[in-house]
Design an enzyme around this catalytic site. Structure first.
Site, PDB file in Angstrom:
ATOM      1  N   CYS A   1      61.312 -61.164  64.039  1.00 24.96           N
ATOM      2  CA  CYS A   1      61.853 -61.701  62.789  1.00 24.96           C
ATOM      3  C   CYS A   1      60.717 -62.419  62.072  1.00 24.96           C
ATOM      4  O   CYS A   1      59.552 -62.210  62.391  1.00 24.96           O
ATOM      5  CB  CYS A   1      63.076 -62.593  63.037  1.00 24.96           C
TER       6      CYS A   1
ATOM      7  N   ASN B   1      60.285 -66.426  64.359  1.00 22.64           N
ATOM      8  CA  ASN B   1      60.504 -66.404  65.803  1.00 22.64           C
ATOM      9  C   ASN B   1      61.119 -67.713  66.315  1.00 22.64           C
ATOM     10  O   ASN B   1      60.803 -68.184  67.397  1.00 22.64           O
ATOM     11  CB  ASN B   1      59.201 -66.074  66.538  1.00 22.64           C
TER      12      ASN B   1
ATOM     13  N   CYS C   1      64.746 -68.294  65.190  1.00 23.62           N
ATOM     14  CA  CYS C   1      66.205 -68.128  65.034  1.00 23.62           C
ATOM     15  C   CYS C   1      66.685 -66.800  65.606  1.00 23.62           C
ATOM     16  O   CYS C   1      67.276 -66.744  66.671  1.00 23.62           O
ATOM     17  CB  CYS C   1      66.622 -68.203  63.565  1.00 23.62           C
ATOM     18  N   ARG C   2      66.425 -65.711  64.870  1.00 26.67           N
ATOM     19  CA  ARG C   2      67.009 -64.414  65.205  1.00 26.67           C
ATOM     20  C   ARG C   2      66.348 -63.734  66.392  1.00 26.67           C
ATOM     21  O   ARG C   2      67.038 -63.282  67.316  1.00 26.67           O
ATOM     22  CB  ARG C   2      66.960 -63.490  63.984  1.00 26.67           C
ATOM     23  N   SER C   3      65.032 -63.600  66.381  1.00 22.87           N
ATOM     24  CA  SER C   3      64.388 -62.855  67.469  1.00 22.87           C
ATOM     25  C   SER C   3      64.503 -63.565  68.821  1.00 22.87           C
ATOM     26  O   SER C   3      64.676 -62.889  69.837  1.00 22.87           O
ATOM     27  CB  SER C   3      62.943 -62.480  67.133  1.00 22.87           C
TER      28      SER C   3
ATOM     29  N   ASP D   1      68.947 -64.210  57.859  1.00 25.64           N
ATOM     30  CA  ASP D   1      68.245 -65.339  58.477  1.00 25.64           C
ATOM     31  C   ASP D   1      69.141 -66.577  58.433  1.00 25.64           C
ATOM     32  O   ASP D   1      69.360 -67.149  57.366  1.00 25.64           O
ATOM     33  CB  ASP D   1      66.937 -65.608  57.737  1.00 25.64           C
TER      34      ASP D   1
END
Length: 146
Positions: free
Chosen positions: A8, A11, A13-15, A117
């Site tokens: 993402c 690095n 939140c999402r990944s 995000d």
């Protein structure tokens, strides 16, 4: 052995959620797959995931609190079998960096949707939605590698 990298922007939140979900699912199913995560930017190198990501993962029985943000590197493109971008913007950035084996997480059971995000969401609800989306995509990716 399959190696998957989730990417993402920062690095945090999402990944890291994708990495944590994948590691949990891989462990639970005794699979031989290696996963990691990274960001296309250098904004948060060395930081742990954001508190809301840690909390939503913890609510689901997954601990991502000790993960550390890193920026994607050129060598990642040859070391990983699958590079998974969490949104089209990151796919574009990865391709600009020379990545050729990149796929969109949303193409794995989410009708090609971007994973939004949640860092820019107001409150915790967005993290719930994002977790659920990531979980669907991650499980579909892992099941496709069996």
């Amino acid at each position: 052995m399959t190696k998957i990298l989730f990417v993402c922007l920062g690095n945090i939140c999402r990944s890291p959620l994708a990495e944590g979900i994948a590691k949990y699912y891989i462990s639970k199913n005794n699979l031989d797959i290696i996963v990691d995560s990274a960001g296309t930017s250098s904004f948060h190198i060395g930081e742990n995931p954001c508190p809301h990501s840690v909390q939503i993962a913890q609510n689901k029985g997954i601990d991502i609190s000790q993960l550390t943000a890193r920026q994607v590197k050129q060598k990642d493109f040859s070391e990983f079998d699958l590079i998974i971008g969490l949104d089209k913007s990151n796919i574009t950035n990865l391709k600009i960096m020379g990545c050729k084996n990149v796929k969109l997480l949303g193409d794995f059971g989410l009708d090609g949707e971007d994973i939004p995000d949640p860092y820019f969401f107001d409150g915790f609800d967005g993290f719930e939605k994002v977790f659920d989306m990531i979980e669907v995509g991650v499980i579909n990716i892992i099941n496709s590698t069996k």
